[in-house]
Design a protein around this motif. Structure first.
Motif, mmCIF file in Angstrom:
data_model
loop_
_atom_site.group_PDB
_atom_site.id
_atom_site.type_symbol
_atom_site.label_atom_id
_atom_site.label_comp_id
_atom_site.label_asym_id
_atom_site.label_seq_id
_atom_site.Cartn_x
_atom_site.Cartn_y
_atom_site.Cartn_z
ATOM 1 N N LEU A 1 15.570 3.398 -0.482
ATOM 2 C CA LEU A 1 14.335 2.941 0.345
ATOM 3 C C LEU A 1 13.234 3.862 0.272
ATOM 4 O O LEU A 1 12.094 3.672 0.226
ATOM 5 N N ALA A 2 13.394 5.073 0.624
ATOM 6 C CA ALA A 2 12.619 6.224 0.729
ATOM 7 C C ALA A 2 11.935 6.314 -0.503
ATOM 8 O O ALA A 2 10.934 6.635 -0.922
ATOM 9 N N GLY A 3 12.654 6.362 -1.780
ATOM 10 C CA GLY A 3 12.341 6.610 -3.077
ATOM 11 C C GLY A 3 11.188 5.412 -3.611
ATOM 12 O O GLY A 3 10.385 5.500 -4.071
ATOM 13 N N ALA A 4 11.577 4.198 -2.847
ATOM 14 C CA ALA A 4 10.939 2.901 -3.193
ATOM 15 C C ALA A 4 9.318 3.507 -2.496
ATOM 16 O O ALA A 4 8.441 2.616 -2.810
ATOM 17 N N VAL A 5 9.388 3.734 -1.137
ATOM 18 C CA VAL A 5 8.091 4.134 -0.526
ATOM 19 C C VAL A 5 7.417 5.122 -1.247
ATOM 20 O O VAL A 5 6.085 5.125 -1.450
ATOM 21 N N LEU A 6 7.937 6.224 -1.924
ATOM 22 C CA LEU A 6 7.112 7.215 -2.661
ATOM 23 C C LEU A 6 6.552 6.636 -4.011
ATOM 24 O O LEU A 6 5.577 6.941 -4.273
ATOM 25 N N ILE A 7 7.358 5.712 -4.482
ATOM 26 C CA ILE A 7 6.794 4.889 -5.725
ATOM 27 C C ILE A 7 5.586 4.093 -5.383
ATOM 28 O O ILE A 7 4.774 4.251 -6.056
ATOM 29 N N GLU A 8 5.783 3.314 -4.067
ATOM 30 C CA GLU A 8 4.808 2.632 -3.658
ATOM 31 C C GLU A 8 3.034 3.470 -3.424
ATOM 32 O O GLU A 8 2.166 3.042 -3.820
ATOM 33 N N LEU A 9 3.616 4.783 -2.736
ATOM 34 C CA LEU A 9 2.392 5.492 -2.429
ATOM 35 C C LEU A 9 1.915 6.073 -3.963
ATOM 36 O O LEU A 9 0.472 6.278 -3.959
ATOM 37 N N THR A 10 2.644 6.078 -4.942
ATOM 38 C CA THR A 10 2.128 6.574 -6.362
ATOM 39 C C THR A 10 1.370 5.495 -6.908
ATOM 40 O O THR A 10 0.143 5.496 -7.503
ATOM 41 N N LEU A 11 1.795 4.220 -6.727
ATOM 42 C CA LEU A 11 1.182 2.888 -7.228
ATOM 43 C C LEU A 11 -0.346 2.866 -6.625
ATOM 44 O O LEU A 11 -1.376 2.408 -7.178
ATOM 45 N N LEU A 12 -0.444 3.372 -5.246
ATOM 46 C CA LEU A 12 -1.551 3.181 -4.731
ATOM 47 C C LEU A 12 -2.555 4.401 -4.897
ATOM 48 O O LEU A 12 -3.528 4.288 -4.393
ATOM 49 N N GLY A 13 -2.009 5.540 -5.709
ATOM 50 C CA GLY A 13 -2.823 6.529 -5.921
ATOM 51 C C GLY A 13 -3.037 7.439 -4.937
ATOM 52 O O GLY A 13 -3.880 8.306 -4.767
ATOM 53 N N LYS A 14 -1.830 7.393 -3.959
ATOM 54 C CA LYS A 14 -2.068 8.557 -2.798
ATOM 55 C C LYS A 14 -1.219 9.497 -3.019
ATOM 56 O O LYS A 14 -1.382 10.849 -2.603
ATOM 57 N N ILE A 15 -0.305 9.674 -4.054
ATOM 58 C CA ILE A 15 0.503 10.825 -4.312
ATOM 59 C C ILE A 15 0.856 10.875 -5.797
ATOM 60 O O ILE A 15 0.863 9.972 -6.583
ATOM 61 N N ASP A 16 1.085 12.214 -6.137
ATOM 62 C CA ASP A 16 1.767 12.240 -7.577
ATOM 63 C C ASP A 16 2.609 13.292 -7.685
ATOM 64 O O ASP A 16 3.271 13.935 -6.794
ATOM 65 N N ILE B 1 4.186 1.974 8.199
ATOM 66 C CA ILE B 1 5.200 2.770 7.532
ATOM 67 C C ILE B 1 4.769 3.612 6.265
ATOM 68 O O ILE B 1 5.498 4.839 6.374
ATOM 69 N N LEU B 2 4.166 3.116 5.417
ATOM 70 C CA LEU B 2 3.603 3.969 4.367
ATOM 71 C C LEU B 2 2.847 5.139 4.997
ATOM 72 O O LEU B 2 2.802 6.440 4.458
ATOM 73 N N ASP B 3 1.705 4.971 6.090
ATOM 74 C CA ASP B 3 1.249 5.936 6.291
ATOM 75 C C ASP B 3 1.964 7.017 6.897
ATOM 76 O O ASP B 3 1.343 8.133 7.041
ATOM 77 N N GLU B 4 2.764 6.578 7.869
ATOM 78 C CA GLU B 4 3.768 7.822 8.616
ATOM 79 C C GLU B 4 4.181 8.822 7.388
ATOM 80 O O GLU B 4 4.283 9.915 7.564
ATOM 81 N N ARG B 5 4.876 7.960 6.207
ATOM 82 C CA ARG B 5 5.429 8.853 5.330
ATOM 83 C C ARG B 5 4.392 9.827 4.364
ATOM 84 O O ARG B 5 4.767 10.857 4.173
ATOM 85 N N LEU B 6 3.258 9.197 4.151
ATOM 86 C CA LEU B 6 2.352 9.869 3.675
ATOM 87 C C LEU B 6 1.648 10.883 4.504
ATOM 88 O O LEU B 6 1.624 12.167 4.053
ATOM 89 N N ALA B 7 1.545 10.853 5.700
ATOM 90 C CA ALA B 7 1.167 12.051 6.377
ATOM 91 C C ALA B 7 2.267 12.975 6.593
ATOM 92 O O ALA B 7 1.728 14.185 6.568
ATOM 93 N N PHE B 8 3.391 12.783 6.353
ATOM 94 C CA PHE B 8 4.603 13.697 6.216
ATOM 95 C C PHE B 8 4.571 14.523 5.089
ATOM 96 O O PHE B 8 4.979 15.765 5.103
ATOM 97 N N ILE B 9 4.269 13.810 4.040
ATOM 98 C CA ILE B 9 4.074 14.573 2.655
ATOM 99 C C ILE B 9 3.018 15.572 2.897
ATOM 100 O O ILE B 9 3.024 16.623 2.337
ATOM 101 N N ALA B 10 1.892 15.013 3.256
ATOM 102 C CA ALA B 10 0.593 15.676 3.391
ATOM 103 C C ALA B 10 0.733 16.834 4.323
ATOM 104 O O ALA B 10 0.056 18.024 4.022
#
Length: 224
Positions: free
Chosen positions: A30-45, A70-79
């Motif tokens: 599930l966590a991997g799926a969130v990271l893939i979603e963020l990649t699709l959205l152009g948020k991470i690489d 949910i995506l925003d919380e994980r994106l903030a954590f990565i950032a």
């Protein structure tokens, strides 16, 4: 629907409301799926050798909100702590993720939260399907790619790669006659070029990260 939500629907039995994949593998996927979603959205690489930094690290391209909590919380954590390998972040990113996704799906009327007690003592929640129309569409796309042989789109390809990493494809596509061929087809698709380079790179990294973290968790459990 998020890719993680689609994955969760596939990995929970519609009738019993119980998961068909074990922990912690399901949570890592599930966590991997969130990271893939963020990649699709152009948020991470994922960094490469040409980026001037260590390759295979998470980097943030756009820290602005996606509009999904949910995506925003994980994106903030990565950032907050960039430059980490996906396999080193999967565990933290998976914390409470499954519960949040289940509650979100129940809130939309897709799943139903059934409270029960094991042995009449221990409370447990089952999550049977309430409205399976979206899941049916996801399964049709899976069948098309895995049984008919069509090329999947990026979201379906990501699901197949994660299911393959968990080794649960035959548990999801239950009507296939040749289970071995089904697993081989899933692996072939996971390794093939069905997505843009950035997305395919992310999917490959997430698939490897999920597999690696499952192995580490299993080794630790055996040692203890």
């Amino acid at each position: 629907m998020l890719i993680a939500e689609d994955l969760l629907l596939l990995l929970y039995d519609d009738e019993t409301g119980k998961p068909i994949a074990g922990s912690p593998g399901l949570d890592y996927a599930l966590a991997g799926a969130v990271l893939i979603e963020l990649t699709l959205l152009g948020k991470i690489d994922i960094t490469t050798a040409g980026d001037g930094v260590k390759p295979g690290r998470l980097k943030v391209l756009d820290p602005s909100p996606t509009g999904d909590a949910i995506l925003d919380e994980r994106l903030a954590f990565i950032a907050d702590k960039p430059g980490k390998r996906p396999k080193d972040r999967i565990g933290r990113l998976s914390k409470k993720l499954r519960d949040r996704l289940l509650m979100q799906l129940a809130g939309r009327g897709v799943l139903q939260a059934d409270e029960d007690k094991v042995l009449g003592l221990f409370p447990v929640t089952r999550w049977p399907a309430k409205d399976a129309r979206h899941e049916a569409e996801v399964r049709t796309a899976l069948d098309s790619a895995l049984k008919v042989g069509t090329t999947p789109n990026e979201r379906t390809g990501a699901l197949i790669a994660l299911l393959s990493a968990l080794n649960v494809v035959p548990k999801v596509v239950t009507d296939a006659v040749d289970k071995k061929a089904l697993k081989q087809r899933a692996k072939q698709l996971a390794d093939s070029d069905w997505a843009a380079d950035a997305v395919k790179k992310a999917v490959t990294e997430m698939q490897a990260a999920v597999t690696a973290t499952i192995i580490v968790a299993s080794t630790a459990a055996t040692a203890s």
